[in-house]
Design a protein around this motif. Structure first.
Motif, PDB file in Angstrom:
ATOM      1  N   LEU A 130       0.863  -1.175   0.000  1.00 18.86           N
ATOM      2  CA  LEU A 130       0.000   0.000   0.000  1.00 18.86           C
ATOM      3  C   LEU A 130       0.902   1.229   0.000  1.00 18.86           C
ATOM      4  N   TYR A 131       0.870   1.960  -1.109  1.00 17.55           N
ATOM      5  CA  TYR A 131       1.790   3.085  -1.316  1.00 17.55           C
ATOM      6  C   TYR A 131       1.107   4.394  -0.956  1.00 17.55           C
ATOM      7  N   PHE A 132       1.663   5.092   0.024  1.00 19.01           N
ATOM      8  CA  PHE A 132       1.109   6.355   0.500  1.00 19.01           C
ATOM      9  C   PHE A 132       1.591   7.493  -0.405  1.00 19.01           C
ATOM     10  N   ASN A 133       0.732   7.913  -1.304  1.00 14.14           N
ATOM     11  CA  ASN A 133       1.059   9.008  -2.220  1.00 14.14           C
ATOM     12  C   ASN A 133       0.692  10.328  -1.541  1.00 14.14           C
ATOM     13  N   VAL A 134       1.685  11.159  -1.294  1.00 13.47           N
ATOM     14  CA  VAL A 134       1.461  12.377  -0.515  1.00 13.47           C
ATOM     15  C   VAL A 134       2.372  13.482  -1.025  1.00 13.47           C
ATOM     16  N   ASP A 135       1.912  14.720  -0.906  1.00 11.86           N
ATOM     17  CA  ASP A 135       2.713  15.867  -1.329  1.00 11.86           C
ATOM     18  C   ASP A 135       3.844  16.112  -0.338  1.00 11.86           C
ATOM     19  N   VAL A 136       5.024  16.402  -0.866  1.00 12.46           N
ATOM     20  CA  VAL A 136       6.177  16.671  -0.005  1.00 12.46           C
ATOM     21  C   VAL A 136       5.932  17.898   0.866  1.00 12.46           C
ATOM     22  N   SER A 137       5.230  18.880   0.332  1.00 18.14           N
ATOM     23  CA  SER A 137       4.942  20.082   1.124  1.00 18.14           C
ATOM     24  C   SER A 137       4.150  19.737   2.377  1.00 18.14           C
ATOM     25  N   ARG A 138       3.342  18.698   2.301  1.00 16.68           N
ATOM     26  CA  ARG A 138       2.557  18.275   3.462  1.00 16.68           C
ATOM     27  C   ARG A 138       3.429  17.498   4.457  1.00 16.68           C
ATOM     28  N   THR A 139       4.288  16.613   3.946  1.00 17.02           N
ATOM     29  CA  THR A 139       5.118  15.815   4.852  1.00 17.02           C
ATOM     30  C   THR A 139       6.126  16.683   5.596  1.00 17.02           C
ATOM     31  N   SER A 140       6.613  17.727   4.955  1.00 16.80           N
ATOM     32  CA  SER A 140       7.607  18.586   5.605  1.00 16.80           C
ATOM     33  C   SER A 140       7.020  19.326   6.792  1.00 16.80           C
ATOM     34  N   VAL A 141       5.705  19.509   6.789  1.00 17.10           N
ATOM     35  CA  VAL A 141       5.027  20.144   7.917  1.00 17.10           C
ATOM     36  C   VAL A 141       4.676  19.105   8.984  1.00 17.10           C
ATOM     37  N   ASP A 185      -4.257   7.711  -1.236  1.00 15.21           N
ATOM     38  CA  ASP A 185      -4.108   9.159  -1.159  1.00 15.21           C
ATOM     39  C   ASP A 185      -3.867   9.540   0.296  1.00 15.21           C
ATOM     40  N   ALA A 186      -2.613   9.773   0.631  1.00 17.93           N
ATOM     41  CA  ALA A 186      -2.235  10.053   2.022  1.00 17.93           C
ATOM     42  C   ALA A 186      -2.236  11.546   2.334  1.00 17.93           C
ATOM     43  N   ASN A 187      -2.766  12.364   1.419  1.00 17.07           N
ATOM     44  CA  ASN A 187      -2.928  13.782   1.719  1.00 17.07           C
ATOM     45  C   ASN A 187      -4.158  14.027   2.597  1.00 17.07           C
ATOM     46  N   GLN A 188      -4.996  13.025   2.728  1.00 12.10           N
ATOM     47  CA  GLN A 188      -6.238  13.156   3.480  1.00 12.10           C
ATOM     48  C   GLN A 188      -5.987  13.014   4.993  1.00 12.10           C
ATOM     49  N   SER A 189      -7.032  13.222   5.770  1.00 13.58           N
ATOM     50  CA  SER A 189      -6.913  13.124   7.223  1.00 13.58           C
ATOM     51  C   SER A 189      -6.657  11.678   7.640  1.00 13.58           C
ATOM     52  N   GLU A 190      -6.123  11.493   8.849  1.00 10.61           N
ATOM     53  CA  GLU A 190      -5.812  10.150   9.346  1.00 10.61           C
ATOM     54  C   GLU A 190      -7.012   9.209   9.313  1.00 10.61           C
ATOM     55  N   PRO A 191      -8.204   9.629   9.779  1.00 11.42           N
ATOM     56  CA  PRO A 191      -9.354   8.710   9.741  1.00 11.42           C
ATOM     57  C   PRO A 191      -9.745   8.287   8.327  1.00 11.42           C
ATOM     58  N   ILE A 192      -9.648   9.206   7.380  1.00  8.21           N
ATOM     59  CA  ILE A 192     -10.004   8.870   6.000  1.00  8.21           C
ATOM     60  C   ILE A 192      -8.994   7.903   5.406  1.00  8.21           C
ATOM     61  N   VAL A 193      -7.718   8.111   5.685  1.00  9.15           N
ATOM     62  CA  VAL A 193      -6.686   7.187   5.207  1.00  9.15           C
ATOM     63  C   VAL A 193      -6.884   5.811   5.831  1.00  9.15           C
ATOM     64  N   SER A 194      -7.189   5.760   7.117  1.00  9.51           N
ATOM     65  CA  SER A 194      -7.428   4.479   7.796  1.00  9.51           C
ATOM     66  C   SER A 194      -8.586   3.735   7.145  1.00  9.51           C
ATOM     67  N   ALA A 195      -9.659   4.456   6.839  1.00  6.91           N
ATOM     68  CA  ALA A 195     -10.831   3.842   6.203  1.00  6.91           C
ATOM     69  C   ALA A 195     -10.477   3.306   4.823  1.00  6.91           C
ATOM     70  N   ALA A 196      -9.663   4.056   4.079  1.00  7.20           N
ATOM     71  CA  ALA A 196      -9.249   3.601   2.745  1.00  7.20           C
ATOM     72  C   ALA A 196      -8.403   2.339   2.834  1.00  7.20           C
ATOM     73  N   LEU A 197      -7.517   2.280   3.830  1.00  6.41           N
ATOM     74  CA  LEU A 197      -6.685   1.091   4.012  1.00  6.41           C
ATOM     75  C   LEU A 197      -7.551  -0.132   4.298  1.00  6.41           C
ATOM     76  N   MET A 198      -8.508   0.011   5.194  1.00  7.59           N
ATOM     77  CA  MET A 198      -9.378  -1.105   5.540  1.00  7.59           C
ATOM     78  C   MET A 198     -10.204  -1.548   4.339  1.00  7.59           C
TER      79      MET A 198
END
Length: 208
Positions: A130-141, A185-198
């Protein structure tokens, strides 16, 4: 069953590993999160007791290693903790990063891609990446602190982090397509990402 969470630094892999572990255990499943830094647990891996530093110092030392020796040390660490997966098909293992991010970084640091993928091929194969695609600008924060390895082995700064992670993401994006990883899409909030993973995992876990 082996499930790997892959992505650049700060993409949320470790956080989602904890969420997944909690959710799957609540469904009565046997789950174990595996992280390469478990080599520091002497009770679990007594053969690694020669590594006396704490995690912060170890990460600094790894960034100071040179060339193939650094890649081999990282691969040794991963291969060591993966021994937990042997002969236990009834367990679900969630792999925090596995080899993907580190081997991609090692390519950027000058090691040969074919050689590195050959090293990775001796590790246990995963059932799903499961590949977490996320913007670098978001991860740096998101990151509370950077390490030299995450910053291209340069002086630690947000600029160096963003530069290295942008190059890292480009390589991992390529692998995600060529290796058939499932993109989250790992740019989303933690709960939404968790739901997508499940949502992706439930069909895989029906027989567990």
């Amino acid at each position: 069953m082996l499930i790997a969470l892959a992505g650049i630094d700060g993409s949320g892999k470790s956080t989602q590993c904890r969420h997944l572990e909690r959710l799957l255990v609540s469904k009565g499943l046997r789950v174990k999160v595996i992280d390469k830094w478990e080599i520091l647990k002497e009770d679990t891996f007594p053969e690694c007791r020669f590594v006396k530093s704490d995690l912060e110092q170890l990460r600094t030392c790894i960034a100071q290693m040179q060339g193939a020796s650094r890649a081999l040390f990282l691969m040794w660490s991963i291969a060591t903790v993966m021994k937990q997966c042997e002969d236990n098909s009834e367990q679900i293992y969630i792999l925090d990063g596995y080899w993907m991010k580190h081997m991609a970084s090692e390519i950027l640091y000058g090691n040969d891609e074919e050689w590195l993928l050959g090293l990775a091929s001796v590790l246990p194969p995963v059932d799903k990446v499961l590949y977490f695609n996320v913007d670098v600008s978001r991860t740096s924060v998101r990151k509370q602190a950077y390490t030299p390895y995450e910053c291209g082995r340069n002086a630690v700064s947000r600029e160096a982090f963003c530069m290295h992670q942008t190059a890292l993401k480009g390589l991992m994006d390529r692998w995600s397509k060529s290796m058939g990883w499932t993109i989250i899409d790992a740019n989303q909030s933690e709960p939404i990402v968790s739901a997508a993973l499940m949502e992706f995992l439930i069909p895989l876990l029906r027989d567990c």
